[in-house]
Write a protein that holds these residues in place. Structure first.
Motif, PDB file in Angstrom:
ATOM      1  N   VAL A 193       0.852  -1.200   0.000  1.00  0.00           N
ATOM      2  CA  VAL A 193       0.000   0.000   0.000  1.00  0.00           C
ATOM      3  C   VAL A 193       0.887   1.250   0.000  1.00  0.00           C
ATOM      4  CG1 VAL A 193      -1.761   1.274   1.304  1.00  0.00           C
ATOM      5  CG2 VAL A 193      -1.860  -1.233   1.184  1.00  0.00           C
ATOM      6  N   ALA A 194       1.970   1.200   0.770  1.00  0.00           N
ATOM      7  CA  ALA A 194       2.882   2.356   0.836  1.00  0.00           C
ATOM      8  C   ALA A 194       3.456   2.653  -0.544  1.00  0.00           C
ATOM      9  CB  ALA A 194       4.015   2.069   1.830  1.00  0.00           C
ATOM     10  N   VAL A 195       3.876   1.617  -1.248  1.00  0.00           N
ATOM     11  CA  VAL A 195       4.488   1.830  -2.571  1.00  0.00           C
ATOM     12  C   VAL A 195       3.438   2.336  -3.555  1.00  0.00           C
ATOM     13  CG1 VAL A 195       5.570   0.654  -4.535  1.00  0.00           C
ATOM     14  CG2 VAL A 195       6.397   0.238  -2.214  1.00  0.00           C
ATOM     15  N   GLU A 196       2.253   1.767  -3.488  1.00  0.00           N
ATOM     16  CA  GLU A 196       1.184   2.221  -4.395  1.00  0.00           C
ATOM     17  C   GLU A 196       0.871   3.701  -4.150  1.00  0.00           C
ATOM     18  OE1 GLU A 196      -2.633   0.002  -4.093  1.00  0.00           O
ATOM     19  OE2 GLU A 196      -3.344   2.062  -4.449  1.00  0.00           O
ATOM     20  N   ARG A 197       0.790   4.096  -2.878  1.00  0.00           N
ATOM     21  CA  ARG A 197       0.536   5.507  -2.568  1.00  0.00           C
ATOM     22  C   ARG A 197       1.713   6.375  -3.015  1.00  0.00           C
ATOM     23  NH1 ARG A 197      -1.270   5.144   3.775  1.00  0.00           N
ATOM     24  NH2 ARG A 197      -3.235   4.038   3.508  1.00  0.00           N
ATOM     25  N   ALA A 198       2.932   5.899  -2.751  1.00  0.00           N
ATOM     26  CA  ALA A 198       4.124   6.695  -3.089  1.00  0.00           C
ATOM     27  C   ALA A 198       4.211   6.916  -4.596  1.00  0.00           C
ATOM     28  CB  ALA A 198       5.384   6.006  -2.569  1.00  0.00           C
ATOM     29  N   LEU A 199       3.839   5.898  -5.377  1.00  0.00           N
ATOM     30  CA  LEU A 199       3.914   6.031  -6.838  1.00  0.00           C
ATOM     31  C   LEU A 199       2.887   7.031  -7.351  1.00  0.00           C
ATOM     32  CD1 LEU A 199       4.539   2.330  -7.959  1.00  0.00           C
ATOM     33  CD2 LEU A 199       6.191   4.210  -7.801  1.00  0.00           C
ATOM     34  N   ARG A 200       1.768   7.158  -6.622  1.00  0.00           N
ATOM     35  CA  ARG A 200       0.743   8.131  -7.026  1.00  0.00           C
ATOM     36  C   ARG A 200       1.190   9.552  -6.715  1.00  0.00           C
ATOM     37  NH1 ARG A 200      -3.715   7.107  -3.807  1.00  0.00           N
ATOM     38  NH2 ARG A 200      -3.521   4.868  -3.517  1.00  0.00           N
ATOM     39  N   HIS A 229      15.163   1.958  -6.427  1.00  0.00           N
ATOM     40  CA  HIS A 229      15.028   0.496  -6.524  1.00  0.00           C
ATOM     41  C   HIS A 229      14.185   0.077  -7.721  1.00  0.00           C
ATOM     42  CE1 HIS A 229      16.949  -0.801  -2.815  1.00  0.00           C
ATOM     43  NE2 HIS A 229      16.535   0.357  -2.325  1.00  0.00           N
ATOM     44  N   ASP A 230      14.624  -1.016  -8.384  1.00  0.00           N
ATOM     45  CA  ASP A 230      13.837  -1.565  -9.491  1.00  0.00           C
ATOM     46  C   ASP A 230      12.597  -2.246  -8.955  1.00  0.00           C
ATOM     47  OD1 ASP A 230      15.760  -0.756 -11.202  1.00  0.00           O
ATOM     48  OD2 ASP A 230      16.811  -2.698 -11.238  1.00  0.00           O
ATOM     49  N   ASP A 231      12.707  -2.813  -7.758  1.00  0.00           N
ATOM     50  CA  ASP A 231      11.565  -3.501  -7.151  1.00  0.00           C
ATOM     51  C   ASP A 231      11.234  -2.809  -5.827  1.00  0.00           C
ATOM     52  OD1 ASP A 231       9.719  -5.160  -6.028  1.00  0.00           O
ATOM     53  OD2 ASP A 231      10.831  -7.021  -6.405  1.00  0.00           O
ATOM     54  N   PRO A 232      10.498  -1.678  -5.911  1.00  0.00           N
ATOM     55  CA  PRO A 232      10.268  -0.897  -4.700  1.00  0.00           C
ATOM     56  C   PRO A 232       9.472  -1.647  -3.629  1.00  0.00           C
ATOM     57  CG  PRO A 232       9.111   0.077  -6.584  1.00  0.00           C
ATOM     58  CD  PRO A 232       9.950  -1.027  -7.115  1.00  0.00           C
ATOM     59  N   VAL A 233       8.601  -2.589  -4.046  1.00  0.00           N
ATOM     60  CA  VAL A 233       7.823  -3.323  -3.038  1.00  0.00           C
ATOM     61  C   VAL A 233       8.766  -4.199  -2.203  1.00  0.00           C
ATOM     62  CG1 VAL A 233       6.043  -5.066  -2.624  1.00  0.00           C
ATOM     63  CG2 VAL A 233       5.635  -3.259  -4.293  1.00  0.00           C
ATOM     64  N   ALA A 234       9.704  -4.887  -2.878  1.00  0.00           N
ATOM     65  CA  ALA A 234      10.658  -5.724  -2.138  1.00  0.00           C
ATOM     66  C   ALA A 234      11.509  -4.850  -1.223  1.00  0.00           C
ATOM     67  CB  ALA A 234      11.544  -6.499  -3.119  1.00  0.00           C
ATOM     68  N   ALA A 235      11.927  -3.677  -1.731  1.00  0.00           N
ATOM     69  CA  ALA A 235      12.742  -2.771  -0.909  1.00  0.00           C
ATOM     70  C   ALA A 235      11.944  -2.298   0.305  1.00  0.00           C
ATOM     71  CB  ALA A 235      13.193  -1.578  -1.753  1.00  0.00           C
ATOM     72  N   ALA A 236      10.671  -1.951   0.074  1.00  0.00           N
ATOM     73  CA  ALA A 236       9.830  -1.465   1.178  1.00  0.00           C
ATOM     74  C   ALA A 236       9.617  -2.564   2.214  1.00  0.00           C
ATOM     75  CB  ALA A 236       8.485  -0.970   0.630  1.00  0.00           C
ATOM     76  N   ARG A 237       9.394  -3.789   1.742  1.00  0.00           N
ATOM     77  CA  ARG A 237       9.198  -4.920   2.677  1.00  0.00           C
ATOM     78  C   ARG A 237      10.412  -5.098   3.578  1.00  0.00           C
ATOM     79  NH1 ARG A 237       7.406  -8.789  -1.472  1.00  0.00           N
ATOM     80  NH2 ARG A 237       5.208  -8.309  -1.640  1.00  0.00           N
ATOM     81  N   ALA A 238      11.594  -5.072   2.943  1.00  0.00           N
ATOM     82  CA  ALA A 238      12.830  -5.301   3.706  1.00  0.00           C
ATOM     83  C   ALA A 238      13.063  -4.172   4.715  1.00  0.00           C
ATOM     84  CB  ALA A 238      14.009  -5.411   2.744  1.00  0.00           C
ATOM     85  N   LEU A 239      12.837  -2.944   4.268  1.00  0.00           N
ATOM     86  CA  LEU A 239      13.074  -1.790   5.144  1.00  0.00           C
ATOM     87  C   LEU A 239      12.080  -1.785   6.307  1.00  0.00           C
ATOM     88  CD1 LEU A 239      14.965   0.636   5.244  1.00  0.00           C
ATOM     89  CD2 LEU A 239      13.353   1.885   3.789  1.00  0.00           C
ATOM     90  N   LEU A 240      10.833  -2.098   6.009  1.00  0.00           N
ATOM     91  CA  LEU A 240       9.817  -2.105   7.065  1.00  0.00           C
ATOM     92  C   LEU A 240      10.125  -3.188   8.098  1.00  0.00           C
ATOM     93  CD1 LEU A 240       7.223  -0.903   8.168  1.00  0.00           C
ATOM     94  CD2 LEU A 240       5.919  -2.403   6.665  1.00  0.00           C
ATOM     95  N   ARG A 241      10.578  -4.350   7.616  1.00  0.00           N
ATOM     96  CA  ARG A 241      10.919  -5.435   8.540  1.00  0.00           C
ATOM     97  C   ARG A 241      12.011  -4.970   9.516  1.00  0.00           C
ATOM     98  NH1 ARG A 241      12.604  -9.364   4.990  1.00  0.00           N
ATOM     99  NH2 ARG A 241      10.547  -9.312   4.019  1.00  0.00           N
ATOM    100  N   GLU A 242      13.008  -4.240   8.958  1.00  0.00           N
ATOM    101  CA  GLU A 242      14.101  -3.737   9.813  1.00  0.00           C
ATOM    102  C   GLU A 242      13.600  -2.735  10.847  1.00  0.00           C
ATOM    103  OE1 GLU A 242      17.175  -1.592   7.647  1.00  0.00           O
ATOM    104  OE2 GLU A 242      17.407  -3.326   6.331  1.00  0.00           O
TER     105      GLU A 242
END
Ligand code: S3P
Length: 190
Positions: free
Chosen positions: A118-125, A136-149
């Motif tokens: 949802v964060a990436v979808e909002r950010a892209l808008r 990042h080429d895959d912002p969802v994967a990047a967001a998942r990893a960062l959020l987990r941290e």
């Protein structure tokens, strides 16, 4: 799990909104401050104003560590005089180890929760300008990893509010409801 500490003993003098990029911290913060009749400060905007540059420019020209130092300094200064303040922070501010744990009494921390998708979808808008996702080429994967941290730090906030399927006004209502025991609308000036 949401720790929900129940109503605070004394009404908060300030609210600090933390959470991941595009959780809605700025929009919710502005609307919350308006409802409470409190001052609103967007920490990213404050840093940009003081530096005379945008956040992507600071990242590109001086690097992330310099941005974090500016962020820590501006946040510390604002929260040193927190009366009737709603502070919307950038996604990294509340992710610093111990920062939420060590907040002075009277400052209510609120984690606005958002799924990485949802964060990436909002950010892209929204307009580009989030260096941690834009590169990042895959912002969802990047967001998942960062959020987990970061989740462990965000979870130290006193209130946890889900924003995934809500518009900012609903989130504001949720926060006010959860603050209700603390009677935020009658919070004193001093
Ligand atoms: C960041 C989030 C951004 C901004 C900067 C770094 C982060 O703010 O502070 O790009 O580390 O999560 P938003 O959370 O408002 O996007």
């Amino acid at each position: 799990m949401d720790p929900d500490p129940g109503p605070a003993e004394t009404p908060p003098r300030a609210v600090v909104l933390v959470g991941f990029m595009a959780a809605g911290k700025s929009r919710v913060g502005r609307a919350l401050a308006e409802t409470l009749g409190w001052r609103f400060v967007d920490l990213d905007a404050e840093i940009e104003r003081e530096a005379g540059r945008t956040i992507p420019e600071i990242f590109a020209e001086e690097g992330e560590p310099r941005f974090r130092a500016l962020e820590a300094e501006a946040g510390g200064r604002l929260l040193a005089a927190p009366d009737r303040l709603v502070l919307a922070t950038g996604g990294g501010w509340g992710a610093a180890e111990g920062r939420l744990r060590d907040l002075p009494k009277g400052i209510l921390s609120v984690w606005l929760r958002v799924h990485p998708e949802v964060a990436v979808e909002r950010a892209l808008r929204q307009a580009p300008g989030r260096p941690l996702l834009d590169r990042h080429d895959d912002p969802v994967a990047a967001a998942r990893a960062l959020l987990r941290e970061r989740e462990g730090c965000y979870a130290e906030a006193a209130l946890h509010i889900d924003t995934n399927e809500k518009d900012p006004d609903e989130v504001v209502r949720d926060i006010l409801e959860r603050m209700h025991g603390a009677d935020p609308l009658s919070a004193p000036h001093t």
